[in-house]
Design a protein around this motif. Structure first.
Motif, PDB file in Angstrom:
ATOM      1  N   THR A   1       0.879  -1.115   0.107  1.00 27.79           N
ATOM      2  CA  THR A   1       0.250  -0.055  -0.018  1.00 27.79           C
ATOM      3  C   THR A   1       0.811   1.355  -0.015  1.00 27.79           C
ATOM      4  OG1 THR A   1       0.022  -0.195   2.329  1.00 27.79           O
ATOM      5  CG2 THR A   1      -1.980  -1.121   1.238  1.00 27.79           C
ATOM      6  N   VAL A   2       2.080   1.243   0.285  1.00 32.51           N
ATOM      7  CA  VAL A   2       2.926   2.261   0.417  1.00 32.51           C
ATOM      8  C   VAL A   2       4.099   2.413  -0.421  1.00 32.51           C
ATOM      9  CG1 VAL A   2       4.271   3.784   1.860  1.00 32.51           C
ATOM     10  CG2 VAL A   2       2.449   2.876   2.932  1.00 32.51           C
ATOM     11  N   VAL A   3       4.753   1.377  -0.517  1.00 31.20           N
ATOM     12  CA  VAL A   3       5.991   1.200  -1.275  1.00 31.20           C
ATOM     13  C   VAL A   3       5.676   1.084  -2.745  1.00 31.20           C
ATOM     14  CG1 VAL A   3       8.178   0.093  -1.742  1.00 31.20           C
ATOM     15  CG2 VAL A   3       7.435   0.165   0.680  1.00 31.20           C
ATOM     16  N   VAL A   4       4.842   0.059  -3.087  1.00 35.06           N
ATOM     17  CA  VAL A   4       4.623  -0.281  -4.571  1.00 35.06           C
ATOM     18  C   VAL A   4       4.144   0.988  -5.310  1.00 35.06           C
ATOM     19  CG1 VAL A   4       3.001  -1.349  -5.942  1.00 35.06           C
ATOM     20  CG2 VAL A   4       4.367  -2.596  -4.395  1.00 35.06           C
ATOM     21  N   PRO A   5       3.223   1.832  -4.711  1.00 37.95           N
ATOM     22  CA  PRO A   5       2.387   3.247  -5.184  1.00 37.95           C
ATOM     23  C   PRO A   5       3.784   4.151  -5.449  1.00 37.95           C
ATOM     24  CG  PRO A   5       1.074   2.468  -3.624  1.00 37.95           C
ATOM     25  CD  PRO A   5       2.262   1.478  -3.438  1.00 37.95           C
ATOM     26  N   VAL A   6       4.601   4.207  -4.355  1.00 41.13           N
ATOM     27  CA  VAL A   6       5.701   5.230  -4.502  1.00 41.13           C
ATOM     28  C   VAL A   6       6.611   5.011  -5.638  1.00 41.13           C
ATOM     29  CG1 VAL A   6       7.481   6.147  -3.303  1.00 41.13           C
ATOM     30  CG2 VAL A   6       5.760   6.023  -2.182  1.00 41.13           C
ATOM     31  N   ILE A   7       6.887   3.869  -5.703  1.00 43.61           N
ATOM     32  CA  ILE A   7       7.815   3.195  -6.689  1.00 43.61           C
ATOM     33  C   ILE A   7       7.214   3.249  -8.134  1.00 43.61           C
ATOM     34  CG2 ILE A   7       8.753   1.218  -7.826  1.00 43.61           C
ATOM     35  CD1 ILE A   7       9.702   0.115  -5.019  1.00 43.61           C
ATOM     36  N   ARG A   8       5.792   3.280  -8.312  1.00 45.03           N
ATOM     37  CA  ARG A   8       5.139   3.353  -9.368  1.00 45.03           C
ATOM     38  C   ARG A   8       5.156   4.679  -9.957  1.00 45.03           C
ATOM     39  NH1 ARG A   8       0.328   0.651  -8.608  1.00 45.03           N
ATOM     40  NH2 ARG A   8      -0.726   2.131  -7.553  1.00 45.03           N
ATOM     41  N   GLN A   9       5.012   5.719  -8.987  1.00 46.78           N
ATOM     42  CA  GLN A   9       5.070   7.024  -9.457  1.00 46.78           C
ATOM     43  C   GLN A   9       6.475   7.581  -9.707  1.00 46.78           C
ATOM     44  OE1 GLN A   9       2.606   9.422  -6.578  1.00 46.78           O
ATOM     45  NE2 GLN A   9       0.963   8.662  -7.880  1.00 46.78           N
ATOM     46  N   LEU A  10       7.271   7.407  -9.097  1.00 45.52           N
ATOM     47  CA  LEU A  10       8.604   7.680  -9.360  1.00 45.52           C
ATOM     48  C   LEU A  10       9.208   7.096 -10.745  1.00 45.52           C
ATOM     49  CD1 LEU A  10      10.325   7.770  -5.933  1.00 45.52           C
ATOM     50  CD2 LEU A  10       9.540   9.532  -7.143  1.00 45.52           C
ATOM     51  N   PHE A  11       9.098   5.813 -10.965  1.00 50.10           N
ATOM     52  CA  PHE A  11       9.701   4.933 -11.805  1.00 50.10           C
ATOM     53  C   PHE A  11       8.881   4.291 -13.209  1.00 50.10           C
ATOM     54  CE2 PHE A  11      12.258   4.471  -8.380  1.00 50.10           C
ATOM     55  CZ  PHE A  11      13.409   4.958  -8.530  1.00 50.10           C
TER      56      PHE A  11
ATOM     57  N   GLY B   1       5.810   2.072 -14.720  1.00 50.26           N
ATOM     58  CA  GLY B   1       5.335   0.605 -14.482  1.00 50.26           C
ATOM     59  C   GLY B   1       4.474   0.318 -13.728  1.00 50.26           C
ATOM     60  N   THR B   2       4.429  -0.702 -13.053  1.00 47.00           N
ATOM     61  CA  THR B   2       3.351  -1.238 -12.221  1.00 47.00           C
ATOM     62  C   THR B   2       3.722  -1.047 -10.895  1.00 47.00           C
ATOM     63  OG1 THR B   2       4.345  -3.383 -11.899  1.00 47.00           O
ATOM     64  CG2 THR B   2       2.379  -3.030 -13.602  1.00 47.00           C
ATOM     65  N   GLY B   3       4.939  -0.869 -10.620  1.00 43.08           N
ATOM     66  CA  GLY B   3       5.460  -0.660  -9.162  1.00 43.08           C
ATOM     67  C   GLY B   3       5.913  -1.969  -8.614  1.00 43.08           C
ATOM     68  N   PHE B   4       5.487  -2.937  -9.007  1.00 45.01           N
ATOM     69  CA  PHE B   4       5.725  -4.230  -8.502  1.00 45.01           C
ATOM     70  C   PHE B   4       7.328  -4.833  -9.167  1.00 45.01           C
ATOM     71  CE2 PHE B   4       1.336  -4.270  -8.037  1.00 45.01           C
ATOM     72  CZ  PHE B   4       1.129  -4.970  -6.822  1.00 45.01           C
TER      73      PHE B   4
ATOM     74  N   LEU C   1       9.231 -14.318 -14.893  1.00 50.31           N
ATOM     75  CA  LEU C   1       9.952 -13.695 -16.025  1.00 50.31           C
ATOM     76  C   LEU C   1      11.360 -13.197 -15.661  1.00 50.31           C
ATOM     77  CD1 LEU C   1       7.178 -11.212 -17.352  1.00 50.31           C
ATOM     78  CD2 LEU C   1       8.019 -13.143 -18.839  1.00 50.31           C
ATOM     79  N   MET C   2      12.426 -13.415 -16.545  1.00 48.49           N
ATOM     80  CA  MET C   2      13.713 -12.572 -16.045  1.00 48.49           C
ATOM     81  C   MET C   2      13.401 -11.147 -15.937  1.00 48.49           C
ATOM     82  SD  MET C   2      16.094 -14.893 -15.817  1.00 48.49           S
ATOM     83  CE  MET C   2      17.818 -14.192 -16.243  1.00 48.49           C
ATOM     84  N   PRO C   3      13.966 -10.879 -14.850  1.00 48.02           N
ATOM     85  CA  PRO C   3      13.653  -9.448 -14.507  1.00 48.02           C
ATOM     86  C   PRO C   3      14.625  -8.463 -15.536  1.00 48.02           C
ATOM     87  CG  PRO C   3      14.866 -10.389 -12.587  1.00 48.02           C
ATOM     88  CD  PRO C   3      14.505 -11.323 -13.751  1.00 48.02           C
ATOM     89  N   HIS C   4      14.147  -7.641 -16.093  1.00 49.87           N
ATOM     90  CA  HIS C   4      14.863  -6.846 -17.288  1.00 49.87           C
ATOM     91  C   HIS C   4      15.435  -5.461 -16.717  1.00 49.87           C
ATOM     92  CE1 HIS C   4      13.824  -9.427 -20.507  1.00 49.87           C
ATOM     93  NE2 HIS C   4      12.634  -9.253 -20.196  1.00 49.87           N
ATOM     94  N   ASN C   5      14.426  -4.967 -15.692  1.00 49.21           N
ATOM     95  CA  ASN C   5      14.985  -3.951 -14.704  1.00 49.21           C
ATOM     96  C   ASN C   5      14.557  -4.054 -13.238  1.00 49.21           C
ATOM     97  OD1 ASN C   5      12.393  -2.963 -14.586  1.00 49.21           O
ATOM     98  ND2 ASN C   5      12.884  -2.163 -16.780  1.00 49.21           N
ATOM     99  N   LEU C   6      14.716  -2.931 -12.320  1.00 52.50           N
ATOM    100  CA  LEU C   6      14.359  -3.390 -10.941  1.00 52.50           C
ATOM    101  C   LEU C   6      12.853  -3.334 -10.855  1.00 52.50           C
ATOM    102  CD1 LEU C   6      17.444  -1.858  -9.219  1.00 52.50           C
ATOM    103  CD2 LEU C   6      16.950  -4.121  -9.716  1.00 52.50           C
ATOM    104  N   VAL C   7      11.962  -2.715 -11.703  1.00 47.88           N
ATOM    105  CA  VAL C   7      10.893  -2.382 -11.802  1.00 47.88           C
ATOM    106  C   VAL C   7       9.794  -3.043 -12.420  1.00 47.88           C
ATOM    107  CG1 VAL C   7      11.020   0.009 -10.583  1.00 47.88           C
ATOM    108  CG2 VAL C   7      10.713  -0.236 -12.909  1.00 47.88           C
ATOM    109  N   SER C   8      10.261  -4.113 -13.117  1.00 53.36           N
ATOM    110  CA  SER C   8       9.432  -5.064 -13.907  1.00 53.36           C
ATOM    111  C   SER C   8       8.919  -6.359 -12.909  1.00 53.36           C
ATOM    112  CB  SER C   8      10.281  -5.337 -15.065  1.00 53.36           C
ATOM    113  OG  SER C   8      11.311  -6.256 -14.818  1.00 53.36           O
TER     114      SER C   8
END
Lengths: 292, 307
Positions: free
Chosen positions: B144-154, B156-159, B245-252
């Motif tokens: 509820t906190v980390v995923v939305p913040v990552i989504r707004q900053l980077f 993608g989905t944030g996950f 899936l193989m992670p292509h970057n840190l936010v996929s």
């Protein structure tokens, strides 16, 4: 001194034994009734739990233990005879490794499954072909199917989940789904679809709320009435499997599941569709017949 | 008979007690050993069935990237490539340890060397409190906190790996911190006194003497934290996205061994390939925790020899 200690110890052992005997005696008198264990499908779990509780309060001394664990667990446990009833969203014949001929199917409810999207997608109607293209990864932006310019984010249920199997059976029709993120529970899926722009997933009607939007598929709205006529094709029976013909409490409980109090009152309250309202019948291979 | 002679020849009450205690201890130990052996046997027998019974190539299992045990690839071989999960597990573990280590050691130094009184009064209870929080709470905060913040900053989905790293970092921080504190406290007082007497500053003493002699203990703390991160299932599963899936970057969206395992096990039938493949993942997890354990042992022995 030593004699006293020994005496004390003997006294202790005797007391322990006595209390053990009284305890077991108590238990056996309270447990005079029976109990059965039901495991499996998490989609069917809320219904069976509520029905089991009601049954227990109406029939003193009878206990219905209900556990989740997934359709696969339900089917494998009932096949091994470890439980009285195994719940499943899919036909036993559809699961590999299950010898379905020993199992007796009791279809107690129907569940409709609808695609759900994030509210900002801007799509209200998709054809089956478009839906298939989305879930196989051929279409990756909502613009291509008439929505806003947003990338499509697929959210799947876990592989082998009953909801996913049903959805893929009627939408993908054998095509391979694109590898995408997976979630274990419908509640989680709803939260993600509600908060992620461009997200699409699928869930049972009963889980749909205001935070997500449903879409019409080929012009048909996801309503209970459309399921009963099979105009809405993405639905499945909820099965309760027994190993051989049910006996005793198991038989009584399954009969209770078909009673009017459960079928006409509890099912609609919890968002399931009573089997009695179905105007058609659909078999394992998807053939639809109209019963007389 | 002479009472002294009698008491010397007979087995005394104390000796009997000791023998009974020994037997009890032996029984408990063998029970534990038996349980561990049974777990190993159970996991291994199911996990190895993928390779013996279902004829999956071990190398393919470890290096292929397609995970979909229910379907077959173009050669008619079931798609059981566990590489994405193995990579995901190692990435979140290593990143979490990388981020947590400086914080943990810094906090430990503060608590033992710089401000022991305040550190012990405030910081220690706080870190101990963090240990007690159930992992589902961490997962829920992550969702509820980390995923939305990552989504707004980077975007993608944030996950993904980043969200998983963040949640695991907070989860292993207290473990690593409290073990680091123990390691630093174990450094003899006279090391510090000797260093200060030689004219070293406090920082020089900490950096060149205390940290150096506590290195084995600190390493043990880090490996312990990594072992915990590697085995964590629930919190990671909630924030990593669970896409094989193989992670292509840190936010996929990516996945770990544990997240695929817990999600899939209820939907598979005992003895089927889908189920065996999951047991193979469990076997990897078990072997990895064994490796972490051996590593801790090894570090302990090396450190012991030095001092």
């Amino acid at each position: 001194m030593g004699g006293l200690a020994v005496k004390k110890r003997i006294l202790l052992i005797v007391t322990l034994l006595l209390s053990l005997i009284t305890l077991t005696a108590c238990q056996s008198s309270a447990d005079r009734g029976e109990s059965i264990t039901i495991v499996g499908s998490s989609a069917l779990q809320p219904l069976v739990e509520a029905a089991g509780e009601q049954y227990g309060s109406e029939h003193l001394g009878k206990f219905i233990n209900v556990q989740g664990g997934g359709s696969g667990t339900g089917l494998s446990q009932i096949q091994e005879g470890a439980v009285a009833i195994g719940n499943s969203d899919v036909y036993a014949e559809e699961k590999r490794g299950i010898k379905a001929d020993q199992l007796v199917d009791h279809r107690v409810a129907v569940v409709g499954i609808t695609p759900v999207i994030n509210k900002k997608v801007g799509v209200t109607d998709l054809s089956f072909a478009q839906l298939k293209a989305i879930f196989t990864g051929q279409v990756t932006n909502w613009r291509e199917v008439g929505g806003h310019n947003l990338p499509i984010i697929l959210v799947n249920r876990a592989q082998g989940s009953g909801t996913r199997v049903t959805f893929e059976k009627w939408v993908l029709r054998g095509a391979q789904a694109k590898q995408a993120q997976e979630q274990e529970s419908t509640g989680m899926v709803r939260q993600i679809v509600a908060t992620t722009p461009g997200a699409i997933s699928y869930m049972a009607f009963s889980y749909v709320d205001k935070t997500v939007a449903t879409i019409n598929v080929a012009g048909v709205a996801p309503t209970e009435h459309n399921v009963t006529t099979n105009r809405w094709q993405i639905w499945s029976y909820e099965h309760m499997y027994t190993n051989g013909q049910p006996k005793g409490l198991t038989k009584d409980f399954i009969k209770y599941m078909y009673s009017d109090t459960i079928q006409e009152k509890m099912l609609p309250q919890l968002g399931y569709i009573p089997v009695g309202r179905m105007q058609i019948e659909r078999n394992l291979n998807g053939q639809v017949t109209v019963p007389k | 008979m002479d009472p002294i002679r009698e008491s010397l020849l007979k087995v005394s009450h104390q000796a009997k007690l000791e023998r009974r205690g020994r037997l009890l201890g032996l029984f408990c130990i063998s029970l534990i050993v038996l349980v561990v052996a049974a777990i190993f046997y159970f996991v291994a027998s199911h996990g190895l069935a993928t390779f013996y019974h279902d004829k999956i190539n071990l190398w393919d299992f470890l290096t292929k990237q397609a995970w979909n045990p229910g379907t077959k690839d173009s050669h008619g071989v079931p798609a059981v490539g566990a590489l994405p999960m193995i990579v995901g597990s190692f990435l979140v573990t290593i990143f979490a340890a990388l981020v947590a280590t400086p914080f943990a050691i810094g906090a430990a130094i503060f608590m033992t060397e710089i401000s022991p009184r305040r550190g012990m009064q405030i910081l220690k209870p706080v870190t101990e409190l963090l240990v007690g929080i159930p992992s589902v709470v961490y997962g829920f905060i992550g969702l509820t906190v980390v995923v939305p913040v990552i989504r707004q900053l980077f975007g993608g989905t944030g996950f993904g790996i980043l969200a998983g790293t963040f949640v695991l970092f907070v989860m292993i921080l207290p473990t690593v911190t409290s073990m680091s504190v123990d390691a630093l406290q174990a450094v003899p007082r006279y090391y510090r006194e000797a260093s200060l007497a030689l004219g070293a500053t406090r920082w020089q003493t900490i950096y060149k003497v205390v940290l150096r002699s506590a290195t084995p203990g600190l390493l043990t703390a880090i490996v312990f934290g990594m072992a915990r991160a590697f085995g964590e299932a629930l919190a990671v599963q909630m924030v990593i996205g669970n896409a094989a899936l193989m992670p292509h970057n840190l936010v996929s969206p990516a996945s770990t061994l544990t997240s695929i395992l817990t999600m899939g096990i209820g939907n598979t039938i005992m003895g089927s390939l889908e189920n065996n493949a999951l047991w193979s993942l469990a076997l990897i997890l078990l072997l990895m925790s064994l490796v972490f354990n051996l590593l801790i042992r090894l570090i302990g022995r090396k450190g012991a020899m030095k001092s």
